[in-house]
Design a protein around this motif. Structure first.
Motif, PDB file in Angstrom:
ATOM      1  N   LEU A  30       0.829  -1.206   0.000  1.00 31.99           N
ATOM      2  CA  LEU A  30       0.000   0.000   0.000  1.00 31.99           C
ATOM      3  C   LEU A  30       0.864   1.257   0.000  1.00 31.99           C
ATOM      4  CD1 LEU A  30      -2.890  -1.011   2.428  1.00 31.99           C
ATOM      5  CD2 LEU A  30      -2.940  -0.874  -0.076  1.00 31.99           C
ATOM      6  N   THR A  31       2.027   1.204   0.672  1.00 31.53           N
ATOM      7  CA  THR A  31       2.949   2.339   0.638  1.00 31.53           C
ATOM      8  C   THR A  31       3.346   2.658  -0.797  1.00 31.53           C
ATOM      9  OG1 THR A  31       3.811   1.848   2.843  1.00 31.53           O
ATOM     10  CG2 THR A  31       5.196   3.178   1.397  1.00 31.53           C
ATOM     11  N   ARG A  32       3.620   1.623  -1.573  1.00 32.17           N
ATOM     12  CA  ARG A  32       3.983   1.824  -2.983  1.00 32.17           C
ATOM     13  C   ARG A  32       2.776   2.234  -3.826  1.00 32.17           C
ATOM     14  NH1 ARG A  32       3.267   2.298  -7.619  1.00 32.17           N
ATOM     15  NH2 ARG A  32       4.394   1.353  -9.373  1.00 32.17           N
ATOM     16  N   LEU A  33       1.672   1.526  -3.681  1.00 32.40           N
ATOM     17  CA  LEU A  33       0.526   1.759  -4.560  1.00 32.40           C
ATOM     18  C   LEU A  33      -0.145   3.101  -4.298  1.00 32.40           C
ATOM     19  CD1 LEU A  33      -1.001  -1.833  -4.525  1.00 32.40           C
ATOM     20  CD2 LEU A  33       0.342  -0.757  -6.350  1.00 32.40           C
ATOM     21  N   LEU A  34      -0.106   3.555  -3.063  1.00 42.01           N
ATOM     22  CA  LEU A  34      -0.721   4.838  -2.720  1.00 42.01           C
ATOM     23  C   LEU A  34       0.254   6.002  -2.873  1.00 42.01           C
ATOM     24  CD1 LEU A  34      -2.807   3.793   0.433  1.00 42.01           C
ATOM     25  CD2 LEU A  34      -3.594   4.074  -1.935  1.00 42.01           C
ATOM     26  N   GLY A  35       1.522   5.705  -3.194  1.00 36.47           N
ATOM     27  CA  GLY A  35       2.506   6.755  -3.393  1.00 36.47           C
ATOM     28  C   GLY A  35       2.818   7.526  -2.131  1.00 36.47           C
ATOM     29  N   ILE A  36       3.054   6.804  -1.032  1.00 39.12           N
ATOM     30  CA  ILE A  36       3.317   7.446   0.255  1.00 39.12           C
ATOM     31  C   ILE A  36       4.820   7.442   0.507  1.00 39.12           C
ATOM     32  CG2 ILE A  36       2.868   7.419   2.729  1.00 39.12           C
ATOM     33  CD1 ILE A  36       0.330   5.819   2.132  1.00 39.12           C
ATOM     34  N   ASP A  37       5.462   8.600   0.365  1.00 41.49           N
ATOM     35  CA  ASP A  37       6.884   8.741   0.695  1.00 41.49           C
ATOM     36  C   ASP A  37       6.996   9.512   2.008  1.00 41.49           C
ATOM     37  OD1 ASP A  37       7.619   7.442  -1.608  1.00 41.49           O
ATOM     38  OD2 ASP A  37       7.899   9.267  -2.769  1.00 41.49           O
ATOM     39  N   GLY A  38       6.407   8.966   3.045  1.00 47.26           N
ATOM     40  CA  GLY A  38       6.272   9.713   4.291  1.00 47.26           C
ATOM     41  C   GLY A  38       7.537   9.851   5.101  1.00 47.26           C
ATOM     42  N   THR A  39       8.219   8.754   5.387  1.00 45.93           N
ATOM     43  CA  THR A  39       9.429   8.778   6.193  1.00 45.93           C
ATOM     44  C   THR A  39      10.560   8.134   5.400  1.00 45.93           C
ATOM     45  OG1 THR A  39       9.077   6.593   7.190  1.00 45.93           O
ATOM     46  CG2 THR A  39       7.991   8.486   8.248  1.00 45.93           C
ATOM     47  N   ARG A  40      11.770   8.285   5.907  1.00 50.20           N
ATOM     48  CA  ARG A  40      12.904   7.692   5.192  1.00 50.20           C
ATOM     49  C   ARG A  40      12.801   6.175   5.154  1.00 50.20           C
ATOM     50  NH1 ARG A  40      18.143   7.484   9.010  1.00 50.20           N
ATOM     51  NH2 ARG A  40      17.175   7.364  11.056  1.00 50.20           N
ATOM     52  N   HIS A  41      12.180   5.583   6.176  1.00 55.87           N
ATOM     53  CA  HIS A  41      12.014   4.132   6.194  1.00 55.87           C
ATOM     54  C   HIS A  41      10.990   3.691   5.140  1.00 55.87           C
ATOM     55  CE1 HIS A  41      14.444   4.050   9.790  1.00 55.87           C
ATOM     56  NE2 HIS A  41      13.627   4.912  10.366  1.00 55.87           N
ATOM     57  N   MET A  42       9.954   4.478   4.959  1.00 56.28           N
ATOM     58  CA  MET A  42       8.953   4.163   3.937  1.00 56.28           C
ATOM     59  C   MET A  42       9.550   4.319   2.538  1.00 56.28           C
ATOM     60  SD  MET A  42       5.746   6.078   5.773  1.00 56.28           S
ATOM     61  CE  MET A  42       4.469   5.554   4.639  1.00 56.28           C
ATOM     62  N   VAL A  43      10.390   5.338   2.363  1.00 61.17           N
ATOM     63  CA  VAL A  43      11.049   5.537   1.073  1.00 61.17           C
ATOM     64  C   VAL A  43      11.962   4.353   0.756  1.00 61.17           C
ATOM     65  CG1 VAL A  43      12.670   6.983  -0.201  1.00 61.17           C
ATOM     66  CG2 VAL A  43      10.907   8.048   1.213  1.00 61.17           C
ATOM     67  N   ALA A  44      12.709   3.912   1.774  1.00 58.61           N
ATOM     68  CA  ALA A  44      13.598   2.765   1.577  1.00 58.61           C
ATOM     69  C   ALA A  44      12.805   1.505   1.250  1.00 58.61           C
ATOM     70  CB  ALA A  44      14.452   2.553   2.827  1.00 58.61           C
ATOM     71  N   THR A  45      11.664   1.334   1.901  1.00 59.96           N
ATOM     72  CA  THR A  45      10.820   0.172   1.625  1.00 59.96           C
ATOM     73  C   THR A  45      10.306   0.195   0.188  1.00 59.96           C
ATOM     74  OG1 THR A  45      10.136   0.025   3.944  1.00 59.96           O
ATOM     75  CG2 THR A  45       8.727  -1.052   2.313  1.00 59.96           C
ATOM     76  N   THR A  46       9.887   1.362  -0.279  1.00 62.30           N
ATOM     77  CA  THR A  46       9.389   1.477  -1.641  1.00 62.30           C
ATOM     78  C   THR A  46      10.470   1.116  -2.657  1.00 62.30           C
ATOM     79  OG1 THR A  46       7.778   3.167  -1.012  1.00 62.30           O
ATOM     80  CG2 THR A  46       8.389   3.066  -3.334  1.00 62.30           C
ATOM     81  N   ALA A  47      11.731   1.461  -2.351  1.00 64.21           N
ATOM     82  CA  ALA A  47      12.829   1.127  -3.261  1.00 64.21           C
ATOM     83  C   ALA A  47      12.966  -0.380  -3.457  1.00 64.21           C
ATOM     84  CB  ALA A  47      14.134   1.708  -2.733  1.00 64.21           C
ATOM     85  N   LEU A  48      12.486  -1.156  -2.504  1.00 65.98           N
ATOM     86  CA  LEU A  48      12.607  -2.611  -2.562  1.00 65.98           C
ATOM     87  C   LEU A  48      11.385  -3.273  -3.187  1.00 65.98           C
ATOM     88  CD1 LEU A  48      14.095  -3.233   1.014  1.00 65.98           C
ATOM     89  CD2 LEU A  48      15.325  -2.947  -1.143  1.00 65.98           C
TER      90      LEU A  48
END
Length: 325
Positions: A30-48
């Motif tokens: 959902l972080t990826r599909l909803l385009g949520i770049d909220g925290t640095r940890h979420m950004v790192a998760t999206t990269a994976l």
């Protein structure tokens, strides 16, 4: 009776583990599909996301085989959506017909000037590069380039070299003039107009937003990405090449693509080729954060990643056609 209790206990334990894994996968998806770049940890998760997509497929199959229907159904649905987003990067898109000048652009992050200048120059010669965009360009690296003979193949340059990792630059086979194409950014992002032979011109930006995983958070990274120029039909063909510190799953990069750029790697089916970290490291997992974004009017012919000794990034090289006016 004891055996029945043991089986029930094992079944509950298996269900618990599957549910925990499914919750983690759902949150990441959902972080990826909803385009949520909220925290640095979420950004790192999206990269994976490519790795998470593969893990989600495995989890869905396992849950269905074990007849955990609710877990299997939810994870299957999300996995299918992610596969639809990620898998096309491994397949070439249809190439539009284009008439114009072939141009080859290369980008290399130099790791605060630690990259081997001779290797960069050798790659420029081997790939017949016309325009080179570099990041983390230091004054010492400029001198290394001069000794390695970069001026012999790319005699025109616009270098914003600085100590540390904030410098950048552009070198070209053809005359160029500096252009301010981005607002002030945390790291220097050189811009130039390259005067190609004939009537065609090419605007180039050496892209390098601040990494989003710094302790201060991703705000500077988001601002730097948002400041990159969109494609404009009434302007010269524009190319953004560099270390975006972003993958094709990050919303900031997807926003640029929606403005009219194409990712050169994605166009030729090389969108899953990682560029950082180089050297075969397994942790952190290798990801594709270096890109050549090309004006959508330019048919892309090729894309390659090149190892650069001394740097933690692989260089990226793309050949495309700048259409005749």
């Amino acid at each position: 009776m004891v055996d029945i209790r043991e089986r029930r206990t094992k079944r509950r334990g298996t269900t618990f583990l599957l549910v925990v894994a499914a919750i983690a996968f759902v949150l990441a998806a959902l972080t990826r599909l909803l385009g949520i770049d909220g925290t640095r940890h979420m950004v790192a998760t999206t990269a994976l996301t490519p790795y998470l997509t593969a893990a989600g497929v495995v989890l869905a199959v396992l849950a269905l085989l074990l007849r955990r229907w609710a877990v299997g159904t939810v994870t299957s649905l999300l996995a299918v959506v992610l596969v639809a987003a990620v898998a096309p990067r491994a397949f070439p898109d249809s190439r539009p017909v284009g008439v114009g000048r072939d141009v080859t652009v290369m980008s290399a992050n130099l790791l605060v000037g630690k990259a081997e200048a001779e290797a960069v120059v050798a790659a420029v010669k081997a790939h017949r590069v016309d325009v080179l965009a570099v990041q983390e360009l230091t004054p010492a690296m400029v001198r290394d380039f001069e000794r390695a003979g970069l001026d012999d193949v790319l005699p025109y340059r616009h270098f914003l070299d600085e100590p540390g990792g904030s410098g950048s630059g552009i070198a070209s086979r053809y005359p160029l003039s500096p252009r301010t194409l981005t607002p002030p950014s945390t790291l220097r992002q050189a811009g130039a107009l390259v005067d190609l032979p004939g009537e065609e011109d090419l605007e180039v930006v050496s892209v390098h937003p601040l990494p989003p995983v710094v302790e201060a958070g991703p705000e500077s990274w988001q601002r730097d990405l948002a400041g990159l120029p969109e494609r404009e039909l009434d302007e010269p063909v524009r190319v953004l090449a560099g270390d975006f510190n972003a993958t094709l799953d990050h919303v900031g990069l997807r926003r640029l693509l929606s403005s009219g750029y194409v990712d050169a790697a994605d166009e030729v089916g090389a969108g899953l080729h990682p560029t950082w970290p180089s050297g075969g490291a397994l942790w952190p997992p290798p990801v594709a954060i270096d890109h050549v974004l090309v004006d959508g009017r330019c048919p892309v012919d090729s894309f390659a990643v090149v190892d650069v000794p001394g740097s933690d990034h692989r260089a990226v090289v793309s050949r495309f056609v700048v259409p005749a006016r």
